[in-house]
Every structure is written in C-alpha cells, then in structure tokens.
Design an enzyme around this catalytic site. Structure first.
Site, PDB file in Angstrom:
ATOM      1  N   ASN A  33       0.740  -1.247  -0.121  1.00 39.20           N
ATOM      2  CA  ASN A  33      -0.004   0.053  -0.016  1.00 39.20           C
ATOM      3  C   ASN A  33       0.880   1.438   0.179  1.00 39.20           C
ATOM      4  OD1 ASN A  33       1.064   0.340   2.411  1.00 39.20           O
ATOM      5  ND2 ASN A  33      -0.815  -0.205   3.593  1.00 39.20           N
ATOM      6  N   ASP A  59      -4.151  -2.794   0.249  1.00 37.51           N
ATOM      7  CA  ASP A  59      -3.837  -3.265   1.321  1.00 37.51           C
ATOM      8  C   ASP A  59      -4.270  -4.505   1.834  1.00 37.51           C
ATOM      9  OD1 ASP A  59      -4.025  -0.890   4.356  1.00 37.51           O
ATOM     10  OD2 ASP A  59      -3.899  -3.069   4.291  1.00 37.51           O
ATOM     11  N   LYS A  85       5.817  -0.861  11.689  1.00 43.47           N
ATOM     12  CA  LYS A  85       7.088  -1.579  12.487  1.00 43.47           C
ATOM     13  C   LYS A  85       7.840  -0.470  13.139  1.00 43.47           C
ATOM     14  CE  LYS A  85      10.596  -0.569   9.341  1.00 43.47           C
ATOM     15  NZ  LYS A  85      12.012  -0.829   9.594  1.00 43.47           N
ATOM     16  N   SER A 125      10.368 -10.772  14.854  1.00 41.59           N
ATOM     17  CA  SER A 125      11.267 -10.072  15.430  1.00 41.59           C
ATOM     18  C   SER A 125      11.949 -10.362  16.666  1.00 41.59           C
ATOM     19  CB  SER A 125      10.911  -8.479  15.281  1.00 41.59           C
ATOM     20  OG  SER A 125      11.663  -7.622  15.971  1.00 41.59           O
ATOM     21  N   TYR A 150       4.315  -2.580  19.150  1.00 40.03           N
ATOM     22  CA  TYR A 150       4.748  -3.215  17.879  1.00 40.03           C
ATOM     23  C   TYR A 150       5.461  -4.393  18.240  1.00 40.03           C
ATOM     24  CZ  TYR A 150       8.316  -4.870  14.840  1.00 40.03           C
ATOM     25  OH  TYR A 150       9.247  -5.632  13.961  1.00 40.03           O
ATOM     26  N   LYS A 154       3.822  -8.699  17.446  1.00 37.90           N
ATOM     27  CA  LYS A 154       4.636  -9.858  16.523  1.00 37.90           C
ATOM     28  C   LYS A 154       4.406 -10.795  17.555  1.00 37.90           C
ATOM     29  CE  LYS A 154       6.548  -7.816  12.818  1.00 37.90           C
ATOM     30  NZ  LYS A 154       6.111  -8.175  11.679  1.00 37.90           N
TER      31      LYS A 154
HETATM   32  C1  WQD Z   1      19.905   0.211  17.434  1.00 41.67           C
HETATM   33  C2  WQD Z   1      21.044   0.764  18.691  1.00 41.67           C
HETATM   34  C3  WQD Z   1      19.746   2.586  19.834  1.00 41.67           C
HETATM   35  C4  WQD Z   1      19.456   5.352  16.763  1.00 41.67           C
HETATM   36  C5  WQD Z   1      14.347  -1.905  16.380  1.00 41.67           C
HETATM   37  C6  WQD Z   1      13.132  -2.621  16.539  1.00 41.67           C
HETATM   38  C7  WQD Z   1      13.091  -3.957  15.878  1.00 41.67           C
HETATM   39  C8  WQD Z   1      13.499  -3.628  14.217  1.00 41.67           C
HETATM   40  C9  WQD Z   1      14.838  -2.831  14.301  1.00 41.67           C
HETATM   41  C10 WQD Z   1      11.486  -3.767  13.019  1.00 41.67           C
HETATM   42  C11 WQD Z   1      20.132   0.863  19.881  1.00 41.67           C
HETATM   43  C12 WQD Z   1      21.183   3.079  19.203  1.00 41.67           C
HETATM   44  C13 WQD Z   1      19.685   4.306  17.443  1.00 41.67           C
HETATM   45  C14 WQD Z   1      20.282   6.538  17.042  1.00 41.67           C
HETATM   46  C15 WQD Z   1      21.237   5.533  18.579  1.00 41.67           C
HETATM   47  N1  WQD Z   1      12.566  -2.891  13.785  1.00 41.67           N
HETATM   48  N2  WQD Z   1      20.694   4.216  18.357  1.00 41.67           N
HETATM   49  N3  WQD Z   1      21.179   6.524  18.004  1.00 41.67           N
HETATM   50  O1  WQD Z   1      16.022  -0.380  18.545  1.00 41.67           O
HETATM   51  O2  WQD Z   1      17.683  -2.424  18.270  1.00 41.67           O
HETATM   52  O3  WQD Z   1      15.451  -2.335  16.916  1.00 41.67           O
HETATM   53  O4  WQD Z   1      14.423  -1.577  15.129  1.00 41.67           O
HETATM   54  O5  WQD Z   1      11.477  -4.664  12.646  1.00 41.67           O
HETATM   55  O6  WQD Z   1      12.106  -4.772  16.019  1.00 41.67           O
HETATM   56  O7  WQD Z   1      12.943  -2.980  18.070  1.00 41.67           O
HETATM   57  O8  WQD Z   1      17.228  -0.721  16.505  1.00 41.67           O
HETATM   58  O9  WQD Z   1      18.507   0.868  15.002  1.00 41.67           O
HETATM   59  O10 WQD Z   1      16.586   1.914  16.511  1.00 41.67           O
HETATM   60  O11 WQD Z   1      18.880   0.891  17.453  1.00 41.67           O
HETATM   61  O12 WQD Z   1      22.265   5.264  19.531  1.00 41.67           O
HETATM   62  O13 WQD Z   1      20.032   7.887  16.506  1.00 41.67           O
HETATM   63  O14 WQD Z   1      21.298   2.145  17.953  1.00 41.67           O
HETATM   64  O15 WQD Z   1      20.075   2.993  21.209  1.00 41.67           O
HETATM   65  O16 WQD Z   1      20.889   0.663  20.789  1.00 41.67           O
HETATM   66  P1  WQD Z   1      16.439  -1.579  17.630  1.00 41.67           P
HETATM   67  P2  WQD Z   1      17.693   0.898  16.288  1.00 41.67           P
END
Ligand code: WQD
Length: 339
Positions: A33, A59, A85, A125, A150, A154
């Site tokens: 979508n 959708d 997500k 996930s 979210y 899952k």
């Molecule tokens: C990774 C690390 C942040 C941004 C999420 C979802 C997961 C999947 C992937 C969907 C963490 C740090 C991040 C920034 C930072 N999503 N960070 N500065 O939170 O592990 O996973 O996204 O499928 O389900 O939970 O991924 O990339 O947001 O963070 O320091 O500007 O990078 O604190 O430690 P996350 P992320």
C-alpha cells in the site's frame, strides 16, 4: 515457476527478498500500500532483474482485494512482510498497530484457506525476546513482556500462527525472528528508505555522513557493555533475504502440517560505538556524533544464537558488518545522486 505472494514487497526487506526469490527460480508477485515504501523500489528491482515484477497497490486488510489477487494468481506460497514497524510510533498509536498488524495476518490466513495456499513465511522480530537473561539468545528462550505495542503484535501473530497450525489444518508456516536489518543491495538500486527522521541507527548514520542530519546522538554510554553503548546483532538485508528463500524451500519439503521458528542474525553483537567506528573506516569519513541520554525502551544487549537455522535450513550470514555499512553508504550516496 512457483508464484509467491510478497505482502509489503516494495519495502526494505521485501524488495531484497523479491530479488532473491527471482534468482532462486520463483515468480514473486507484490502487494503493497506504499504507506512505508516507495514505488522507486519497483524500479530498482526492475533495474537489478532486467524485468518488472507484477505489483498490486493495495492493503492486505482489504479482504475483497485479497480475494481478487488470489483468484487471479495460483500462489504456491506467501511471505508476509506487510506491517507497521516503528517501535516509538506504536506506543503513541497502539490501536493503529494492533488493527493493521493483526487484522492483515488474519485476513491473509483466511484467504489462504479459501484458495488452498499452504506455505507461509512470516516476518517476526527479536523484539519478542525483550532483554534476554542468557546471550546469545536461542529460540527456546521464553519470550518476554513486549517492550512496545509493535513488539506485542509480533508475539500475538506468532501465537495466531502456532494455534492455526495446532488446529491440524493442512498448512506449513515458518516465523523468522529478525535481529537488526542493515545494509542494501550492492548495486545501490534498492535499500532502506526511512520516511522522515530515521529511528534506526544505520540510516541515521548515513544521513548524518551525507549531510542530511547535523549529528548522530548515541543513546547512552553507561550500559554494562565493553564501551558502554548498547549491543545489537546487525544482519545484512541480503542475508536476510536469502534466509526467506531457504525457509520457503524448506517448507515445500515438509509434511502437511508444520510450524517452526528461527532466529535470523549473524550470531555476533556489536556496540553502537563499534558500528560508528566501522562506518568511519569503510566510508573514510569521520562521523559527527555525541553521547546523549538513554532512549526509553531500549534493551541493553541482544544477539542471536544461530545454531538452529544453520543446522536446519543450512543458512548462515555471509556478509560482515563492514559489508553492511559499505553497502548502506553506497546506497545513501546513490540516493543523493538521484535527488
Ligand atoms: C539500535 C541501537 C539504539 C538510533 C528496532 C526494533 C526492531 C527492528 C529494528 C523492526 C540501539 C542506538 C539508534 C540513534 C542510537 N524493527 N541508536 N542513536 O531499537 O535495536 O530495533 O529496529 O523490525 O524490532 O525494535 O534498532 O536501529 O533503532 O537501534 O544510539 O539515532 O542504536 O539506542 O542501541 P533497535 P535501532
């Protein structure tokens, strides 16, 4: 050639999986979508493959549309990516997430039953694990209280699939628990297209390096890790796409009623600061970043035990963190050239 429906197939992981499916001899057909993807992904896929894929704009919650799509195509399998997500957004708009992510799976399953389609690979996930007590985390680890609506969608979807198969229906399902998807197709024709300000680390890094963002904030450096920043398992999207192909091929070899789930990660963890240093090495550009406060909801450290997927599906990650960051950087630079 087996026709495979890819819901959300114009998205980040969906588009890379579409390419991998064609290379494995399948005929992927996309429904999307475009709420969190862009039609430019279809052009990128066509550039890589030298041919366009059939795509329905719509959708998965639209039952009439799903009935029409299944009636027009004799699918032999489905890969279900389509879902909202964004972890943070889900805490603000829980009903939007529960409705979209759960209804779309239920409507998909009902349509699969109506048309006798038996194979399904589901996008789950590692967020279902919360903060595991034992690392690396294996599939037997009990799932924790979800950190976000979210993550809870899952878990609920995994439970729906487990009960669907336990009912004895003639269907075969695999759930894949992704760790942190990063990277892009080496051609730079497809990659991650975050809408607005990226939530995720790697697109924020590449947008900072290319000047779209002023600087990266590292969310916390007082965690119990080697350098104080959080640890994650960063898996190249090309490896992730390959895992979907292997899961689908495995399903076609199973008996009538089957459900299983697999971690999909590299099996290694890297801290945020290690990711930054690796990016600076592969890009040759110093990154403008500073240490800020912890981000609410972040877990401290998680990485995958990949013994099961290695042994059962014969899959393991081939790309390194350097490969992922090099491909993400290449993709970001090509994006800039196109604007
Ligand atoms: C990774 C690390 C942040 C941004 C999420 C979802 C997961 C999947 C992937 C969907 C963490 C740090 C991040 C920034 C930072 N999503 N960070 N500065 O939170 O592990 O996973 O996204 O499928 O389900 O939970 O991924 O990339 O947001 O963070 O320091 O500007 O990078 O604190 O430690 P996350 P992320």
């Amino acid at each position: 050639m087996k026709k495979i429906l890819i819901t959300g197939g114009a998205g980040y992981i969906g588009s890379h999986t579409a390419v991998a499916l064609v290379n494995a001899g399948f005929e992927p057909i996309i429904i999307d979508n475009f709420s969190n993807s862009n039609k430019s992904a279809l052009i990128g896929i066509e550039t890589i493959l030298g041919k366009a894929l059939k795509c329905y704009e719509g959708d998965c919650n639209d039952k009439a549309l799903m009935q029409r799509i299944f009636a027009e195509n004799q699918f032999e399998g489905v890969i279900h990516f389509a879902a909202y997500k964004a972890v943070g957004e889900s805490t603000q708009l829980p009903l939007k997430y529960y409705t979209n992510n759960i209804d779309s799976l239920l409507i998909l399953l009902e349509t699969m039953v109506d048309f006798g389609v038996k194979e399904l690979v589901f996008s789950s996930s590692c967020t279902v694990y919360g903060q595991p007590d034992i690392l690396p985390v294996s599939e037997e680890t009990p799932r924790q209280e979800a950190e976000s609506p979210y993550g809870n969608t899952k878990k609920i979807c995994e439970d729906i699939l487990r009960d669907y198969i336990k009912s004895g229906i003639a269907s075969r399902v695999i759930s894949l628990r992704y760790f942190n998807p990063v990277g892009a197709h080496p051609s730079g024709e497809i990659g991650e297209l975050p809408l607005g300000v990226p939530n995720n680390l790697v697109p924020f890094i590449t947008q900072t390096a290319v000047g779209i963002r002023e600087k990266l904030t590292v969310f916390g450096s007082d965690y119990d890790t080697p350098d104080g920043s959080c640890i994650r398992d960063y898996i190249h999207v090309m490896d992730l796409a390959d895992a979907h192909v292997k899961a689908l091929e495995y399903l076609f070899r199973q008996k009538d009623n089957f459900y299983d789930l697999f971690n999909v990660g590299t099996g290694k963890g890297n801290t945020v600061l290690e990711v930054i240093k690796t990016f600076e090495k592969v890009s040759g550009k110093p990154l403008n970043y500073h240490i800020g406060p912890r981000r609410p909801g972040d877990i401290e450290k998680v990485w995958a035990n990949t013994d099961k997927i290695n042994k059962v599906l014969g899959w393991q990650a081939q790309y390194s963190l350097e490969d992922s960051l090099r491909d993400s950087w290449n993709w970001q630079q090509k994006l800039g050239e196109r604007e």
